[in-house]
Design an enzyme around this catalytic site. Structure first.
Site, short mmCIF file in Angstrom:
data_model
loop_
_atom_site.label_atom_id
_atom_site.label_comp_id
_atom_site.label_asym_id
_atom_site.label_seq_id
_atom_site.Cartn_x
_atom_site.Cartn_y
_atom_site.Cartn_z
N GLU A 192 2.17 -2.83 10.40
CA GLU A 192 1.39 -2.87 9.44
C GLU A 192 -0.06 -2.39 9.42
O GLU A 192 -0.69 -2.74 10.54
CB GLU A 192 1.39 -4.47 9.19
CG GLU A 192 1.32 -4.82 7.77
CD GLU A 192 2.81 -4.65 7.09
OE1 GLU A 192 2.67 -3.26 6.40
OE2 GLU A 192 3.68 -5.07 7.06
N THR A 194 -0.89 0.48 9.95
CA THR A 194 -0.79 1.72 10.80
C THR A 194 -0.60 3.04 10.22
O THR A 194 -0.84 4.08 10.82
CB THR A 194 0.51 1.69 11.98
OG1 THR A 194 1.45 0.95 11.26
CG2 THR A 194 0.12 0.56 12.93
N GLY A 199 3.63 -7.46 -2.50
CA GLY A 199 4.15 -6.90 -0.95
C GLY A 199 5.26 -5.89 -0.95
O GLY A 199 5.64 -5.76 0.16
N LEU A 200 5.75 -5.69 -1.87
CA LEU A 200 7.03 -4.72 -1.99
C LEU A 200 7.01 -3.36 -2.41
O LEU A 200 7.86 -2.76 -2.72
CB LEU A 200 7.98 -5.49 -2.84
CG LEU A 200 8.39 -6.90 -2.43
CD1 LEU A 200 9.53 -7.69 -3.08
CD2 LEU A 200 8.90 -7.06 -0.91
N SER A 232 5.66 -1.92 -5.04
CA SER A 232 6.15 -1.62 -6.52
C SER A 232 5.65 -0.39 -7.18
O SER A 232 6.46 0.25 -7.97
CB SER A 232 5.72 -2.96 -7.85
OG SER A 232 4.56 -2.86 -7.71
N SER A 233 4.44 -0.12 -6.87
CA SER A 233 3.78 1.19 -7.58
C SER A 233 4.59 2.38 -6.88
O SER A 233 4.61 3.42 -7.42
CB SER A 233 2.24 1.44 -7.05
OG SER A 233 2.17 1.24 -5.75
N GLU A 286 -0.80 8.34 -6.23
CA GLU A 286 -1.39 6.97 -5.83
C GLU A 286 -2.99 7.31 -5.29
O GLU A 286 -3.99 6.49 -5.68
CB GLU A 286 -0.51 5.98 -5.43
CG GLU A 286 -1.12 4.81 -5.07
CD GLU A 286 -0.25 3.61 -4.87
OE1 GLU A 286 0.91 3.88 -4.86
OE2 GLU A 286 -0.73 2.36 -4.38
N ASP A 308 5.01 3.78 1.87
CA ASP A 308 5.89 3.33 0.71
C ASP A 308 6.65 4.24 0.01
O ASP A 308 7.67 4.31 -0.38
CB ASP A 308 4.98 2.46 -0.25
CG ASP A 308 4.21 1.59 0.42
OD1 ASP A 308 4.49 0.98 1.52
OD2 ASP A 308 2.92 0.97 -0.27
C1 GLA Z 1 0.18 -0.93 1.41
C2 GLA Z 1 -0.03 0.26 1.60
C3 GLA Z 1 0.77 0.96 2.56
C4 GLA Z 1 0.43 0.40 3.82
C5 GLA Z 1 0.52 -1.11 3.70
C6 GLA Z 1 0.08 -1.88 5.04
O1 GLA Z 1 1.58 -1.35 1.08
O2 GLA Z 1 0.48 1.10 0.44
O3 GLA Z 1 0.61 2.29 2.54
O4 GLA Z 1 -0.60 0.73 4.38
O5 GLA Z 1 -0.14 -1.50 2.79
O6 GLA Z 1 0.78 -1.49 6.11
#
Ligand code: GLA
Length: 387
Positions: free
Chosen positions: A32, A34, A121-122, A124-125, A157, A169
């Site tokens: 996370e 990273t 935290g999933l 969505s974007s 983004e 993501d």
């Molecule tokens: C968000 C960011 C990702 C990542 C996480 C944390 O989801 O979009 O790129 O940095 O936070 O690990």
């Protein structure tokens, strides 16, 4: 609900769409904060998806509708920066134009349906931008490779909307395979798909992180400041995640707080994610689960990106005997990932106990129940039938 992008398109624009595509939300297992530090991440795609149906539009104009806001928004994406989710689609169009993969004359009508919760935290974007990049490039008659889709979505983004996210993501939304996690080294973009055992639960706190974009960019700035100082010690250092783990005393001496804590998290999380991927590949779920608890503690104490609701759930999962649990995604709210052993999944006694204890602890603290679901690691972006 989400399968109705074609129907929404027809109902809104009075004609059938010409192409449609979908992309999933994601749950990060470990690694996370990273990705933007050049380290490893280990996400899976989950079953929730965004679907984007598209058809030709006026040159330079995007006409957009989604079930979430229900009305048509019309923007000339070449002028200024639109607000809301239109900014993401405008970013995607700019990037497709640059690649020569935009619909002719660069205009489109777009209908979006999604069951990926926003700000939970999933990611969505990324589900939206990857699905939009795929649908719009199909409309243009261009077949982009998964890594190209991820690149378009990332730059939309990062460069156009201005969220200084990493590449995790978009890469998982584009490259995911069912029942596998993706080990992604974010400096080299090397990937490895790893089959995953055990059973994963997602516990949503319901806390939405409105302020996260600000806090997120602040953390990035702190990491950049840490790299700038550490270059005095190691001039060739490019990424915070590349700091040698054996040199932690030197790192501690070189950095003042809060940069020291942020850097310690990134260096520790980098080692945990790489080790975790090996453990997962060998089926050592128990030790993998311990790393998840360690990762949560590091996010909470060193990176300061947890929230009391997340900590309550992780503590309850541990008391109930779950193999591991941690916040997933950027943090400050959103959801907790809980790992159960293979035998605990399905209707196993272990799962029932963990779910009950988490519900009870959360209800006692906050007077409401968190939403708990099973994570089904799914596939990445795909073309959808147009109806
Ligand atoms: C968000 C960011 C990702 C990542 C996480 C944390 O989801 O979009 O790129 O940095 O936070 O690990």
């Amino acid at each position: 609900m989400r399968d109705n992008a074609s129907a929404l398109f027809r109902a809104t624009f009075g004609v059938a769409p010409r192409a449609a595509a979908s992309a999933p939300g994601r749950v990060n297992l470990i690694g996370e904060h990273t990705d933007y530090n050049g380290g490893p991440v280990l996400p899976v795609a989950c079953a929730v998806r965004s679907v984007v149906a598209v058809g030709p539009g006026e040159p330079g104009v995007l006409e957009m509708v989604s079930t979430r806001d229900g009305h048509v928004t019309r923007i000339d994406y070449r002028e200024g920066r639109p607000s809301g989710w239109g900014a993401y689609l405008a970013g995607v169009m700019h990037e497709l134009v640059a690649l020569g993969a935009a619909p002719l004359e660069g205009g489109a009508r777009v209908a979006v349906t999604s069951d990926v919760p926003v700000a939970a935290g999933l990611a969505s974007s990324a589900a939206l931008t990857v699905a939009a990049a795929k649908a719009l490039s199909l409309l243009a008659g261009v077949g982009l490779r998964p890594r190209q889709l991820a690149g378009v979505a990332f730059r939309a983004e990062h460069d156009h909307v201005g969220v200084r996210c990493g590449i995790m993501d978009q890469m998982i939304a584009a490259l995911a395979r069912p029942r596998q996690a993706l080990l992604l080294e974010c400096a080299s973009l090397a990937v490895r798909h790893i089959p995953i055992g055990g059973c994963l639960l997602l516990v949503d706190t319901g806390v939405r992180r409105e302020l996260a974009a600000g806090a997120f960019n602040e953390r990035r700035a702190e990491c950049d400041a840490a790299v700038a100082r550490l270059k005095n010690e190691l001039p060739e250092l490019q990424w915070l995640a590349s700091w040698p783990a054996a040199w932690l005393p030197r790192l501690k001496r070189a950095l003042p707080e809060p940069l020291r804590s942020r850097a310690l998290h990134v260096v520790g999380e980098t080692a945990r994610a790489r080790f975790g991927a090996q453990l997962l590949a060998r089926g050592h779920l128990k030790r993998f689960g311990e790393l998840l608890y360690e990762s949560h503690e590091s996010c909470r104490r060193l990176y300061d990106c947890s929230a009391p609701e997340l900590d309550t759930i992780v503590a309850a999962a541990r008391r109930a005997g779950a193999l591991g649990a941690r916040l997933t995604g950027a943090g400050w709210g959103g959801a907790v990932l809980v790992l159960l052993g293979q035998g605990d999944g399905g209707r196993g006694k272990g799962e029932a106990k963990v779910v009950r204890e988490i519900r009870d602890a959360f209800a006692a603290a906050y007077g409401r129940e968190p939403a708990i679901s099973t994570v089904h690691p799914s596939g990445g972006a795909r073309r959808e039938a147009v109806r």
